[in-house]
Design a protein around this motif. Structure first.
Motif, short mmCIF file in Angstrom:
data_model
loop_
_atom_site.label_atom_id
_atom_site.label_comp_id
_atom_site.label_asym_id
_atom_site.label_seq_id
_atom_site.Cartn_x
_atom_site.Cartn_y
_atom_site.Cartn_z
N LEU A 559 9.80 25.15 13.51
CA LEU A 559 10.29 24.37 12.37
C LEU A 559 9.62 24.82 11.07
N ALA A 560 8.32 25.14 11.15
CA ALA A 560 7.62 25.61 9.95
C ALA A 560 8.18 26.95 9.48
N VAL A 568 16.70 16.51 10.21
CA VAL A 568 17.12 15.28 10.89
C VAL A 568 16.64 15.35 12.33
N LEU A 569 15.87 14.35 12.76
CA LEU A 569 15.32 14.31 14.12
C LEU A 569 16.11 13.34 14.99
N VAL A 570 16.51 13.80 16.19
CA VAL A 570 17.26 12.97 17.13
C VAL A 570 16.67 13.17 18.53
N HIS A 571 17.13 12.38 19.49
CA HIS A 571 16.87 12.54 20.92
C HIS A 571 15.42 12.79 21.28
N HIS A 583 4.42 14.87 11.35
CA HIS A 583 3.96 16.25 11.26
C HIS A 583 4.82 17.05 10.29
N CYS A 584 6.14 16.89 10.38
CA CYS A 584 7.05 17.68 9.54
C CYS A 584 6.96 17.28 8.07
N CYS A 589 8.81 20.08 5.51
CA CYS A 589 9.59 19.81 4.30
C CYS A 589 9.42 18.35 3.89
N LEU A 590 9.85 18.04 2.68
CA LEU A 590 9.64 16.70 2.12
C LEU A 590 10.69 15.70 2.58
#
Length: 740
Positions: A559-560, A568-571, A583-584, A589-590
């Protein structure tokens, strides 16, 4: 403004439920995945039912129940009729997965949520794409391009890229960066700075050992059990991770000349392997190269026997054996029955290779400590006999009589209507309509496709003024080669039926197991008999992670590197989702979102994109330089409007201001070292830098994987005293770039 993007989860956020999400791109609605769980819980599909009619396209990412299990039900019950897109393996193996699910359920219950016909209908019009193929949508989706890319995890697994006006929306769930025996790793890291990335937090809290260590522990546990005269049960999926397990065992058995029997037991086992043999181009580079050089197909299994019913397994002589059986959840299928039989023997081993779905028997057995006893329901389908069979036959006969009566009434009404309008009703030459129908029906049974030719007697049409033989106007189509022939007219009915039986299963091209086909065609009256019993769990229970997903550390690193503008985080469990979100926010990113079910979030890009024309007056003075397959130029212009109101780039009205030189291109230090050596310059690597001659040093600084990364953050620093050598090295360096 940028391309409008909204994301609305329909299932599978803040938990490990099936995956299903609505992604809208400029008003075009994508349903990305359409999963269901092994309980087939209809309450999970309520959000989908409310939006099914508005969906414009369906994208499937993996060939398992969690990603496509609800597709047949949604198309049957919710009116989902949008076109479906997937890779060829997802389509083929997904179809077999649903067959196996249906047959497993039908043997132990009156399963009626969907039928085999519903499965065929749902998969009938799937558009199959190859990896990296850009598919341009039309109509409402004009301007949108979709492309599948390698995800790893399962054969045909897909990272979807949706592009509109130069902005990318990436959907990447259940990906695996590690190269495996039968699969390459994901290409997700090749995407840099997409507008939106939708990914999962399923493994955010898990870290994995090395593949070599994991494989050794897996094989050691199996061999220890077999040598102690025990049996090993691996509850597996139908056509997903089981392929990696099968290949692992096959290769190890071949290398060490082991003789313990291995069985792969599902209702569609041989069909699965038949298809997989033809999907080598979708697998790892090593498998493809091996086939190219030696024509050796990795899935030509010599040590694994394929079974499609439990009766075949029971005929195997007593002794230690390995059985890979579906379903992985132990809720149904052969694995459920085998577990009940083997659980009480302390010598046996049940080896779980993936986390069980929430609320399933597999999840219960993976608890720490495991239960010592579990309650299970044993069900089987038995033929009707005695009074039950007589009652069933009487009911069926009654239904047939009612249908025959309805048909005769309809025929009678039709014949009355035709006689009522006929002026020659009393004519003695007119044959009785009912007898004519009866005879022509008999003739039709004998003649198959030619039943309209044999007619005993003649029936006057209602429009005729006198009795006449039937006349049919043969208005056949003709082309440049003569009359157009319809091959169906020449098919003999009995042979046609045989072909239909052989090719049962829609588009499976006759590759369905004969046993499974006979099971589907079995119309013997039967009922389901169930009884509950308590099973003493004395066998060993072991869980090893063979899920084939990237672990938490790898996910964070990827991801970095990708560095999306919005994430967008899911599941994933609530804990894992929140952990990855925090963490993200700090490191990636913001803009990080983790929406709830039915919550629509707007992730439209903050960038403003405009379409402009390049005026002829401007382009006539531009000097292009060739860079690989492209031509580049520096343009100084001002924005104006054309006569029809469109934005256009026009030449500057005043002289262009000076600008710093821009060097375009990329250089590898190793290549530059060879170039300098060819020019007679003494050059060597020292301490990560390139020493050129006696005094000049070149080094690269910066990191493309840092936050906010992207191309262009690396710089080449040239150090040394100003001298003739310095300027010569600098000139050589500049020659490797294009200067604008």
């Amino acid at each position: 403004m940028g391309t409008s993007v909204q994301v609305k989860p329909l299932c599978g956020v803040y938990n490990e439920n099936p995956l299903s999400y609505l992604v809208s791109v400029d008003g075009f609605n994508f349903l990305v995945d359409c999963g269901w769980n092994d309980h087939f819980d209809t309450s999970l599909l309520q959000p989908l039912s409310r939006v099914a009619s508005s969906i414009d396209a369906v994208l499937l990412s993996h060939p398992d129940t969690l990603h496509l299990g609800a597709l047949p039900y949604a198309m049957k019950q919710f009116g989902l009729s949008a076109p479906v897109y997937s890779t060829e393996p997802v389509y083929r193996l997904g179809l077999l997965t649903m067959y196996d699910q249906y047959l497993s359920r039908k043997q132990v219950s009156e399963f009626d949520l969907f039928t085999l016909d519903d499965i065929d209908s749902a998969f009938q019009n799937v558009t199959r794409l190859t990896y990296s193929q850009n598919y341009h949508l039309s109509g409402k989706g004009e301007g949108i391009v979709i492309a599948p890319h390698v995800a790893g995890h399962l054969l045909g697994g897909t990272v979807w890229k949706i592009t509109k006006d130069g902005e990318d929306v990436i959907y990447a769930v259940d990906f695996n960066h590690r190269k495996e025996r039968h699969l390459n790793g994901t290409v997700l890291e090749s995407f840099v700075r997409p507008a939106v990335l939708i990914t999962d937090a399923y493994n955010a809290l898990n870290n994995q050992p090395s593949r070599r260590q994991r494989d050794q522990e897996f094989l050691d546990a199996i061999l220890k059990t077999l040598r102690a005269n025990g049996n090993v049960l691996l509850p597996v999926d139908t056509a997903g991770r089981v392929l990696e397990l099968t290949l692992t065992l096959e290769q190890y058995w071949a290398q060490h000349h082991l003789t313990f029997p291995i069985f792969f037991l599902t209702y569609v086992a041989s069909s699965t392997i038949d298809y997989v043999k033809s999907f080598l181009e979708w697998m790892s580079d090593s498998i493809a190269k091996s086939f190219e050089h030696t024509r050796d197909n990795a899935f030509l299994l010599k040590h694994v026997s394929l079974l499609i019913n439990k009766g075949e397994l029971e005929k195997v002589p007593e002794g230690p054996k390995i059985v890979l059986a579906s379903m992985a959840s132990l809720e149904a299928g052969f694995s459920h029955d085998i577990f009940v039989e083997w659980a009480a023997d302390a010598n046996n081993l049940v080896l779980f290779t993936e986390r069980g779905q929430f609320g399933t028997l597999a999840r219960m057995l993976q608890a720490d400590p495991p239960p010592k006893a579990v309650k299970v329901t044993m069900s089987k389908r038995v033929p009707l006999a005695g009074d039950e069979l007589a009652a069933y036959e009487e009911e069926q006969n009654q239904i047939k009589k009612e249908e025959a009566l309805k048909a005769s009434i309809i025929k009678e009404e039709e014949s009355k209507a035709s006689h009522g309008s006929d002026p020659n009703v009393g004519d003695p030459m007119v044959i009785d309509a009912s007898s004519t129908h009866a005879k022509s029906d008999v003739a039709g049974q004998n003649s198959g496709a030619y039943r309209d030719i044999l007619i005993d007697g003649f029936v006057p049409p209602s429009s005729s003024v006198a009795p006449m033989f039937p006349f049919y106007d043969n208005s056949s189509e003709w082309d440049d080669f003569g009359e157009v022939i319809n091959p169906d007219d020449y098919i003999i009915k009995d042979e046609d039926m045989d072909q239909g039986a052989m090719q049962l299963g829609g588009d499976l091209n006759g590759k369905l197991d004969e046993g499974s086909a006979s099971l589907m065609l079995d119309t013997t009256p039967s009922k389901v008999v169930s009884n509950e019993l308590t099973v003493q769990v004395k066998c060993s229970l072991v869980y090893m992670d063979f899920e084939g997903r990237s672990d938490g550390r790898s996910i964070k690193s990827i991801l970095a590197h990708v560095a999306p503008l919005k994430l967008v985080l899911v599941h994933g469990s609530a804990e894992a989702t929140e952990h990855l979100k925090q963490h993200c926010l700090k490191n990636v990113c913001l803009h990080v979102y983790a929406p709830q079910i039915d919550e629509t979030i707007d992730v439209t890009s903050d960038l403003c994109a405009y379409k402009v024309q390049l005026s002829e007056k401007l382009m006539s003075n531009v000097l292009f330089k060739k860079l690989g397959d492209y031509e580049i130029a520096w343009v100084d212009a001002e924005v104006g409007k054309t006569e029809n109101g469109m934005l256009s780039l026009l030449p500057l009205s005043a002289p262009a201001p000076p600008h710093k030189s821009v060097f375009v291109g990329d250089i590898k230090m190793a290549d530059f070292k060879q170039f300098l050596a060819s020019k007679g310059v003494q050059v060597e690597f020292a301490g990560g830098a390139l020493r050129c001659g006696e005094y000049v040093t070149l080094r690269k600084v910066g990191d493309t994987s840092q936050k906010g990364g992207g191309a262009g953050v690396q710089q080449i620093i040239i150090e040394g005293p100003l001298s003739e050598e310095y300027y010569k090295i600098r000139e050589y360096l500049y020659s490797q770039f294009y200067s604008l």
